[in-house]
Design a protein around this motif. Structure first.
Motif, PDB file in Angstrom:
ATOM      1  N   LEU A   1       0.772  -1.069  -0.250  1.00 39.57           N
ATOM      2  CA  LEU A   1       0.055   0.050  -0.020  1.00 39.57           C
ATOM      3  C   LEU A   1       1.004   1.439  -0.044  1.00 39.57           C
ATOM      4  O   LEU A   1       2.013   1.224   0.691  1.00 39.57           O
ATOM      5  CB  LEU A   1      -1.009  -0.004   1.096  1.00 39.57           C
ATOM      6  N   SER A   2       0.422   2.346  -0.595  1.00 38.94           N
ATOM      7  CA  SER A   2       1.323   3.482  -0.865  1.00 38.94           C
ATOM      8  C   SER A   2       0.207   4.706  -0.705  1.00 38.94           C
ATOM      9  O   SER A   2      -0.999   4.475  -0.372  1.00 38.94           O
ATOM     10  CB  SER A   2       1.826   3.370  -2.263  1.00 38.94           C
ATOM     11  N   GLY A   3       0.691   5.866  -0.873  1.00 37.93           N
ATOM     12  CA  GLY A   3       0.101   7.189  -0.713  1.00 37.93           C
ATOM     13  C   GLY A   3      -0.043   7.711   0.799  1.00 37.93           C
ATOM     14  O   GLY A   3       0.920   7.100   1.792  1.00 37.93           O
ATOM     15  N   ARG A   4      -0.623   8.599   0.917  1.00 39.94           N
ATOM     16  CA  ARG A   4      -0.789   9.273   2.414  1.00 39.94           C
ATOM     17  C   ARG A   4      -1.874   8.594   2.986  1.00 39.94           C
ATOM     18  O   ARG A   4      -2.802   7.853   2.662  1.00 39.94           O
ATOM     19  CB  ARG A   4      -1.069  10.751   1.960  1.00 39.94           C
ATOM     20  N   ILE A   5      -1.875   8.605   4.272  1.00 42.65           N
ATOM     21  CA  ILE A   5      -2.857   8.128   5.294  1.00 42.65           C
ATOM     22  C   ILE A   5      -3.878   9.054   5.317  1.00 42.65           C
ATOM     23  O   ILE A   5      -3.668  10.200   5.594  1.00 42.65           O
ATOM     24  CB  ILE A   5      -2.190   7.836   6.727  1.00 42.65           C
ATOM     25  N   PRO A   6      -5.079   8.634   4.712  1.00 41.43           N
ATOM     26  CA  PRO A   6      -6.167   9.490   4.816  1.00 41.43           C
ATOM     27  C   PRO A   6      -6.578  10.329   5.920  1.00 41.43           C
ATOM     28  O   PRO A   6      -6.795   9.557   7.061  1.00 41.43           O
ATOM     29  CB  PRO A   6      -7.584   8.831   4.018  1.00 41.43           C
ATOM     30  N   SER A   7      -7.059  11.491   6.074  1.00 36.41           N
ATOM     31  CA  SER A   7      -7.349  12.266   7.297  1.00 36.41           C
ATOM     32  C   SER A   7      -8.750  11.836   7.650  1.00 36.41           C
ATOM     33  O   SER A   7      -9.030  11.700   8.908  1.00 36.41           O
ATOM     34  CB  SER A   7      -7.701  13.787   6.930  1.00 36.41           C
ATOM     35  N   SER A   8      -9.531  10.993   7.010  1.00 40.53           N
ATOM     36  CA  SER A   8     -10.708  10.521   7.183  1.00 40.53           C
ATOM     37  C   SER A   8     -10.722   9.402   8.101  1.00 40.53           C
ATOM     38  O   SER A   8     -11.650   8.903   8.892  1.00 40.53           O
ATOM     39  CB  SER A   8     -11.579   9.956   6.043  1.00 40.53           C
ATOM     40  N   MET A   9      -9.428   8.865   8.452  1.00 41.72           N
ATOM     41  CA  MET A   9      -9.166   7.778   9.568  1.00 41.72           C
ATOM     42  C   MET A   9      -9.362   8.507  11.058  1.00 41.72           C
ATOM     43  O   MET A   9      -9.696   7.814  11.637  1.00 41.72           O
ATOM     44  CB  MET A   9      -7.826   7.407   9.618  1.00 41.72           C
ATOM     45  N   CYS A  10      -9.405  10.013  11.042  1.00 44.28           N
ATOM     46  CA  CYS A  10      -9.533  10.417  12.244  1.00 44.28           C
ATOM     47  C   CYS A  10     -10.988  10.557  12.476  1.00 44.28           C
ATOM     48  O   CYS A  10     -11.480  10.650  13.759  1.00 44.28           O
ATOM     49  CB  CYS A  10      -9.185  11.881  12.197  1.00 44.28           C
ATOM     50  N   ASP A  11     -11.874  10.272  11.468  1.00 47.10           N
ATOM     51  CA  ASP A  11     -13.367  10.163  11.829  1.00 47.10           C
ATOM     52  C   ASP A  11     -13.865   8.966  12.469  1.00 47.10           C
ATOM     53  O   ASP A  11     -14.985   8.578  12.762  1.00 47.10           O
ATOM     54  CB  ASP A  11     -13.975  10.306  10.649  1.00 47.10           C
TER      55      ASP A  11
END
Length: 915
Positions: free
Chosen positions: A610-620
């Motif tokens: 897996l790659s890319g940024r860790i999505p901010s929606s994880m905080c939701d």
């Protein structure tokens, strides 16, 4: 004369029966021209006005004729109300409320109006299964003198049981069972005296279960013994004190049902029980009876149900006398300490081939041996529970002689044989549980072809054993399963048709079953509609996952350790636990994961691509507890939005390509316990906001680019267990505050720029002084890393260790270090330490590895090193040691002492001068 008397009694009984039948029939239907009285109608209206009725159960209580109202029965000649049945009609599910909200909505509640007293001819009152939220049983119930039936069970009444109930001298049925399905809090129904019961001479049924009777004294049994008409007595969980082992006389000999379960009597089974020869049901579970089974149980010839489960200390061999109880249908001896083999028990049934035993539970004992062929004598057996023992061998072929068997549980034994073909004759079998054994052999179509009613299959074996399904790929089974669990047995390599046609499954576990096929799309789509538990881990399943599926009921999905590839599927699901680690998934985590999986609690996607940024929606994800992203190719900065993740306690994002600082919002993670961010490109200082994470126990930030000073504030974290900061750019001294950590088991500050001396207070590290248990802390890390990861292995290997190597530490090794008697690993290499090693280093009796190389240490090597029996690794090279090397037979490698020109003696070639 005796025959005449018998015939006379039978005739009288028959006439009484006809009279009672006729009397009862008059209560059912009211004559068309007979209506209830105005006074009783007003009384019922007054009762209704005091009650809460959210479901409208009493909506029919309108009009002039109350005899037509729901729950009301009147006498067909006088019109007087005789029966008031307000039992909650809510349908229980498996003995529980199912939907608590729907149950509460169906309940009557509120107050019970005194107007009920105007129902002078009331004989039947039922308020059960409602929720009166702790209301006391009204005293005026004691004035309803014609009552013969009173049921207040499961209705959340509380307080003292009114003694005036003793005025109800016609009462035959009294049920005050005090447990409740209410979610509005605990209620306590109690009584300090039951003397009022002595006036109820007509009482046949009495249930005081869950009523607190701990204050009625130790002679409580005599109160019930004085009720000669009593047929059914239930005193489940009443906190009764003491059970008399004998009674001077037995008056309640009509007892047919006796329930004394869950009262903690702590005695042997009393002898007076065996005088109750009319008993058909006897429940003595969780009473902590001890000793062996009394032979006098053979006296209870009418016994149909005997439950002695969960006493824990009943022991000895199980006798064959139960086989002589020809009416026995249910025998439960589970959760005790019975030992030995069970041949005697089964041979007891051989004397009566017409035995009626339907359910036998011997689970959770210490029974051993092979299952006897005489098992096949139990022709009526429907339920057989033998789990949690030490049975071995094969299932006897006589199992096929049990035509009525519906449930079979042999789990958690030592069964190491085969499953016979006769197993396939169990045409009524619904549930089979054979997990946690060491089965071997082949399962063919003959084992399965007649199991038409089979709904639940659980079968696991040891990975080292060979158990295989050998059925043709296209074989079509006769059963439709609801759940399947197969582990460590060969089902593959293809996804067989007999599994593919199971499209009504709500639980699927096919773990390590040798499937190397792709997932059948049609089957996966059909199962997704209702499955709650989906485990296909540790196979070689390949291909991409279908992207558009919805899993409305899914709780747990585990597809780990396979060959899945492609992007993570954007499934819409309410799953709480998602395990996708150790595959070949690629691409980013879906940006809207917080919307797709709103109830997510555990996400494991480690060891993928897996790659890319860790999505901010994880905080939701407000319910998120564990986030494991280890060993991927994530990049960019960690999102700084962790303000609502109040349950997040485990974070593992090690071995990625993250940059930037640790987010300051991590300080809002009040539940954070394990933080693993090693082997990234993180930089900056370790944020002091982490000191707000009061439950933090383990932190691994090694292999990054952190700088600044060591986090002195960790002293505020009383449960701190592991700190790994190796291979960074941290500088400055080791703060004395580290010495205050009472649970420190792992300290790794290696390969930084730390200077100064080793604090003398190091001897205050309590966990390394006294060897305090680290099991809880290790368990937390094991959950976060799933235990299979090398990271967990390194934690185990580093237990009770201090690694300060590769720094700029100077001065001497403090003598106080000798206090760390539980220390296993000490590495102080590649520093600037000087002076000699204290002789008392030999106090570290559990030391396994000692590395002091590449320092400026001098003087003699302490003779006490020879006493370190656990020591397996030693490196003293490149120092200024001098003199004779102590005799250390395990360390004959001269490189251990290289770079110390003043040393002499074996294993170095330099000989020491004579004295």
């Amino acid at each position: 004369m005796a025959d005449f008397n018998s015939i006379h009694r039978l005739l009288v009984s028959y006439l009484l029966f006809l009279l009672l039948l006729n009397s009862n029939s008059r209560l059912v239907v009211c004559s068309a021209d007979v209506k209830c009285t105005d006074a009783e109608r007003r009384a019922l209206v007054g009762l209704r006005e005091g009650l809460t009725d959210p479901s409208g159960m009493l909506s029919s209580w309108v009009g002039l004729d109350c005899c037509t109202w729901k729950g009301i029965k009147c006498h067909n000649q006088t019109g007087r109300v005789t029966k008031l049945d307000l039992r909650n009609p809510y349908q229980l599910i498996n003995g529980g409320a199912g939907d608590p909200t729907a149950y509460k909505r169906s309940c009557l509640g509120g107050e019970i109006n005194h107007s009920l007293l105007h129902l002078e001819y009331l004989t039947y009152l039922d308020l059960s299964l409602n929720d009166f939220e702790g209301l006391e049983i009204p005293d005026f119930f004691g004035h309803l003198r014609n009552l013969r039936y009173l049921n207040l069970s499961f209705a959340s009444f509380a307080g003292e049981i009114p003694p005036c109930l003793g005025n109800l001298t016609s009462l035959q049925y009294l049920d005050l069972y005090a447990d409740s399905y209410s979610s509005t809090g605990l209620r306590e129904l109690r009584s300090g005296s039951l003397k009022w019961l002595s006036d109820l001479s007509s009482l046949k049924y009495l249930n005081l279960g869950f009523a607190k009777l701990d204050s009625i004294g130790e002679n409580w049994l005599q109160i019930f013994n004085m009720l000669p008409s009593l047929v059914d007595l239930r005193l489940h969980w009443c906190e009764l004190k003491g059970l008399p082992l004998s009674l001077p006389s037995i008056n309640f000999t009509s007892l047919s049902v006796l329930d004394l379960s869950e009262n903690s009597f702590n005695s042997v089974v009393p002898q007076w029980l065996f005088n109750l020869t009319d008993l058909t049901e006897l429940y003595l579970t969780w009473d902590f009876f001890s000793g062996s089974i009394p032979a006098e149980f053979a006296n209870l010839k009418n016994l149909q149900v005997l439950d002695l489960s969960d006493n824990l200390n009943l022991e000895g061999q199980i006798p064959g006398l139960f086989g002589n109880l020809s009416k026995l249908q249910i025998l439960d001896l589970s959760s005790n300490n019975f030992h030995g083999e069970i041949h005697e028990l089964f041979s007891g049934f051989s004397s009566d081939p017409n035995n009626k035993l339907e359910s036998l539970d011997l689970s959770s004992n210490s029974l051993i041996g092979e299952l006897p062929e005489s098992l096949g004598l139990l022709k009526h057996l429907q339920h057989l529970y033998l789990s949690g023992n030490s049975f071995w061998g094969s299932i006897p072929s006589s199992i096929g002689s049990l035509p009525a068997l519906r449930k079979l549980d042999l789990s958690y034994n030592m069964m190491n044989g085969t499953i016979p073909e006769s197993f396939g004759q169990l045409s009524q079998l619904v549930e089979m549980n054979l997990v946690a054994n060491s089965w071997k052999g082949i399962l063919k179509e003959a084992h399965l072809m007649n199991l038409r009613r089979l709904k639940h299959v659980r079968l696991t074996t040891d990975p080292s054993r060979s158990l295989a399904f050998r059925v043709s790929y296209k074989w079509f089974p006769p059963f439709k399963l609801k759940s399947i669990q197969l582990e460590n047995c060969m089902v593959g390599p293809s996804f067989p048709v007999w599994v593919q046609v199971q499209n009504d499954l709500n639980s699927v576990i096919l773990k390590n079953v040798g499937i190397s096929d792709s997932i059948p799309g049609k089957w996966f789509s059909e199962v997704s509609a209702q499955v709650t538990y989906l485990v296909l881990s540790q196979n070689q399943i390949r291909g991409k996952l279908p992207p558009q599926l919805q899993f409305p009921y899914l709780n747990v999905v585990d597809l780990s350790s396979n060959y899945f590839e492609g992007p993570l599927p954007p499934w819409s699901t309410n799953a709480t636990d998602v395990f996708l680690q150790e595959n070949s998934f690629s691409g980013p985590i879906p940006e809207n994961i917080g919307v797709l999986m709103p109830r997510l609690q555990k996400l494991y996607v480690s060891r993928n691509n897996l790659s890319g940024r860790i999505p901010s929606s994880m905080c939701d994800l407000e319910a998120l507890q564990i986030l494991s992203l280890r060993n991927n190719k994530f990049s960019g900065e960690l999102p700084n939005c962790w303000y609502r993740s109040l349950t997040l306690w485990g974070i593992d994002i090690s071995s990625n390509s993250l940059t930037g600082n640790i987010p300051s919002s991590f300080g809002f993670l009040s539940s954070l316990s394990v933080l693993l961010l090693s082997n990234n490109n993180l930089e900056g200082e370790i944020p002091s906001s982490l000191q707000n994470c009061s439950g933090l126990t383990s932190m691994d930030l090694g292999g990054n680019k952190f700088l600044g000073s060591l986090p002195w504030w960790v002293e505020k974290l009383s449960s701190f267990f592991m700190l790994r900061l190796g291979s960074n750019f941290i500088s400055g001294p080791i703060p004395d505050q580290f010495c205050n950590l009472q649970n420190f088991h792992i300290l790794d500050l290696s390969h930084n720029k730390i200077s100064g001396s080793i604090p003398k207070c190091i001897g205050n590290l309590t966990a390394l002084v006294h060897g305090k248990s680290s099991e809880v802390f290790e368990g937390l890390i094991k959950v976060v890393t799933r235990g299979r990861d090398p990271e967990y292995s390194s934690v185990e290997a580093s237990m009770n260790s201090i690694d300060l190597s590769g720094n700029y530490l100077a001065g001497e090794i403090p003598d106080e270090i000798r206090s760390l008697s539980a220390l296993r690993i000490l590495n102080l290499s590649s520093n600037f330490l000087s002076k000699s090693i204290a002789e008392k280093i030999g106090n570290l009796q559990l030391l396994e590895s000692l590395d002091l190389s590449h320092n400026h240490l001098s003087g003699a090597i302490p003779q006490s090193l020879t006493s370190l029996a656990s020591l397996t690794r030693l490196n003293l090279s490149y120092n200024n040691f001098s003199g004779r090397i102590p005799l250390l037979p395990k360390f004959n490698d001269s490189s251990i002492y290289d770079g110390n020109p003043l040393l002499c003696g074996a294993p170095l070639p330099t000989k020491c001068p004579d004295k």
